[in-house]
Write a protein that holds these residues in place. Structure first.
Motif, PDB file in Angstrom:
ATOM      1  N   ILE A  32      17.905 -12.356   8.388  1.00  0.00           N
ATOM      2  CA  ILE A  32      17.893 -11.039   9.460  1.00  0.00           C
ATOM      3  C   ILE A  32      16.381 -10.401   9.261  1.00  0.00           C
ATOM      4  N   ALA A  33      15.951 -10.209   8.059  1.00  0.00           N
ATOM      5  CA  ALA A  33      14.780  -9.496   7.767  1.00  0.00           C
ATOM      6  C   ALA A  33      13.659 -10.443   8.345  1.00  0.00           C
ATOM      7  N   ALA A  34      13.785 -11.748   7.924  1.00  0.00           N
ATOM      8  CA  ALA A  34      12.762 -12.781   8.549  1.00  0.00           C
ATOM      9  C   ALA A  34      12.778 -12.770  10.021  1.00  0.00           C
ATOM     10  N   VAL A  35      13.776 -12.608  10.781  1.00  0.00           N
ATOM     11  CA  VAL A  35      13.792 -12.568  12.319  1.00  0.00           C
ATOM     12  C   VAL A  35      13.125 -11.292  12.876  1.00  0.00           C
ATOM     13  N   ALA A  36      13.395 -10.033  11.920  1.00  0.00           N
ATOM     14  CA  ALA A  36      12.889  -8.800  12.313  1.00  0.00           C
ATOM     15  C   ALA A  36      11.493  -8.788  12.372  1.00  0.00           C
TER      16      ALA A  36
ATOM     17  N   MET B  69      -4.629 -14.144  12.097  1.00  0.00           N
ATOM     18  CA  MET B  69      -3.381 -14.673  12.001  1.00  0.00           C
ATOM     19  C   MET B  69      -2.986 -14.022  10.104  1.00  0.00           C
ATOM     20  N   THR B  70      -1.770 -13.672  10.128  1.00  0.00           N
ATOM     21  CA  THR B  70      -1.381 -13.531   8.648  1.00  0.00           C
ATOM     22  C   THR B  70      -1.177 -14.698   7.791  1.00  0.00           C
ATOM     23  N   THR B  71      -0.816 -14.357   6.553  1.00  0.00           N
ATOM     24  CA  THR B  71      -0.227 -15.618   5.787  1.00  0.00           C
ATOM     25  C   THR B  71       0.972 -16.226   6.170  1.00  0.00           C
ATOM     26  N   ASP B  72       1.828 -15.672   7.120  1.00  0.00           N
ATOM     27  CA  ASP B  72       3.137 -16.089   7.646  1.00  0.00           C
ATOM     28  C   ASP B  72       3.025 -16.544   8.790  1.00  0.00           C
TER      29      ASP B  72
ATOM     30  N   ALA C  63       9.471  -5.456   2.764  1.00  0.00           N
ATOM     31  CA  ALA C  63       8.759  -6.225   1.786  1.00  0.00           C
ATOM     32  C   ALA C  63       8.028  -7.566   2.415  1.00  0.00           C
ATOM     33  N   ARG C  64       8.613  -8.174   3.217  1.00  0.00           N
ATOM     34  CA  ARG C  64       8.000  -9.374   3.857  1.00  0.00           C
ATOM     35  C   ARG C  64       6.660  -8.725   4.782  1.00  0.00           C
ATOM     36  N   LEU C  65       6.903  -7.636   5.199  1.00  0.00           N
ATOM     37  CA  LEU C  65       5.826  -7.024   6.152  1.00  0.00           C
ATOM     38  C   LEU C  65       4.478  -6.931   5.265  1.00  0.00           C
ATOM     39  N   THR C  66       4.825  -6.182   4.049  1.00  0.00           N
ATOM     40  CA  THR C  66       3.874  -5.799   2.917  1.00  0.00           C
ATOM     41  C   THR C  66       3.027  -7.027   2.535  1.00  0.00           C
ATOM     42  N   ALA C  67       3.960  -8.223   2.335  1.00  0.00           N
ATOM     43  CA  ALA C  67       3.569  -9.507   1.614  1.00  0.00           C
ATOM     44  C   ALA C  67       2.837 -10.238   2.631  1.00  0.00           C
ATOM     45  N   ALA C  68       2.911 -10.041   3.897  1.00  0.00           N
ATOM     46  CA  ALA C  68       2.124 -10.548   5.040  1.00  0.00           C
ATOM     47  C   ALA C  68       0.833  -9.825   5.227  1.00  0.00           C
ATOM     48  N   GLY C  69       0.566  -8.846   4.628  1.00  0.00           N
ATOM     49  CA  GLY C  69      -0.667  -8.013   4.694  1.00  0.00           C
ATOM     50  C   GLY C  69      -0.360  -6.880   5.895  1.00  0.00           C
TER      51      GLY C  69
END
Length: 285
Positions: free
Chosen positions: A177-181, A1-4, A28-34
């Motif tokens: 929207i990005a969080a849902v994506a 699992m990733t950090t999110d 940005a959200r994807l890269t931050a989550a690894g």
């Protein structure tokens, strides 16, 4: 699992429009989550933590490099094109042949499956990918704070021009929207459906003007135009068919088409959608 809390992917996620309103936030959200991200834009603009790649919907020569090793893709249609399927469907067929197995498409709450513009791509997506989702967000809250025509007219003369009358809209934050994506791209099982995204309340443009005035301290008013007046106003800056389509969307709002609120953000992200007032109070305007 990733950090999110999402499932880690072994391949690369291609984010098209990675410097745009939702693409940039999604990357940005994807890269931050690894997650490994390939950030696609016309000039291969660097995005923190992502691999930049030049991409142009209208230049097939840029497509192979963008798709190399990609197993998931976030699709932002070409801006201002009233018939995006002409360039998007050949690309999606190429993506499937190259091994991409999941696609998440950004559409609009105003455009149903099989409808005009990106609705044609929506209709085709299930036949192209076993794993897919279509995000159908309502109007963006960032239309009033970024570089959109509404934001520009607010800054220039404190006016919002629409043909929406007293119609209401469930305006949604681009961050939501990005969080849902990200959830749709990285969850163990793709939603395989379309997802209508809204904020927590439906607001008229008069309400938006009032909230802007209260939070910013600068008087903002909503000026009501007819469909024809708005179409002609937009046609000064965009192709006439696209201007007519946009004006038609305003007319649909006036008729109540966007007067709704959904729980999609809460269901897919585990947190409530942000309100317009909260957005204005928490970010520079």
């Amino acid at each position: 699992m990733t950090t999110d809390g999402t499932t880690s992917t072994t391949g690369t996620t291609l984010v098209i429009g990675a410097t745009g309103t939702t693409g940039g936030r999604t990357a940005a959200r994807l890269t931050a989550a690894g997650h490994r991200v390939r950030a696609a834009s016309r000039r291969a603009t660097p995005v923190a933590g992502a691999e930049p790649v030049a991409f142009d919907w209208y230049d097939p020569a840029t497509h192979a490099a963008a798709l190399d090793g990609v197993d998931r893709v976030y699709l932002v249609p070409p801006l201002g094109d009233s018939e995006p399927a002409r360039v998007m469907l050949p690309f999606l067929q190429r993506a499937r042949a190259a091994g991409t197995h999941r696609a998440v498409l950004l559409s609009s709450s105003a455009i149903p499956e099989g409808g005009p513009a990106v609705g044609v791509v929506h209709q085709a997506l299930p036949g192209l990918f076993e794993q897919w989702a279509v995000l159908r967000p309502s109007w963006f809250m960032q239309n009033f704070t970024g570089t959109h025509a509404h934001a520009q007219s607010i800054r220039e003369d404190g006016t919002i021009w629409t043909a929406t009358g007293s119609g209401r809209v469930g305006f949604v934050d681009a961050e939501d929207i990005a969080a849902v994506a990200v959830a749709a791209l990285t969850a163990e099982h793709a939603p395989n459906t379309d997802l209508v995204l809204t904020g927590p309340e439906a607001l008229g443009y008069d309400d938006i003007a009032t909230i802007l005035t209260e939070v910013t301290g600068r008087p903002v008013v909503h000026r009501r135009l007819s469909y024809e007046q708005l179409r002609d106003r937009l046609a000064a800056h965009t192709p006439v068919p696209f201007a007519a389509m946009l004006a038609g969307l305003d007319r649909a709002i006036a008729e109540g088409a966007e007067d709704r609120v959904t729980d999609t953000v809460q269901r897919l992200t585990g947190r409530p959608a942000r309100s317009f007032r909260a957005l204005l109070e928490s970010e520079p305007w």
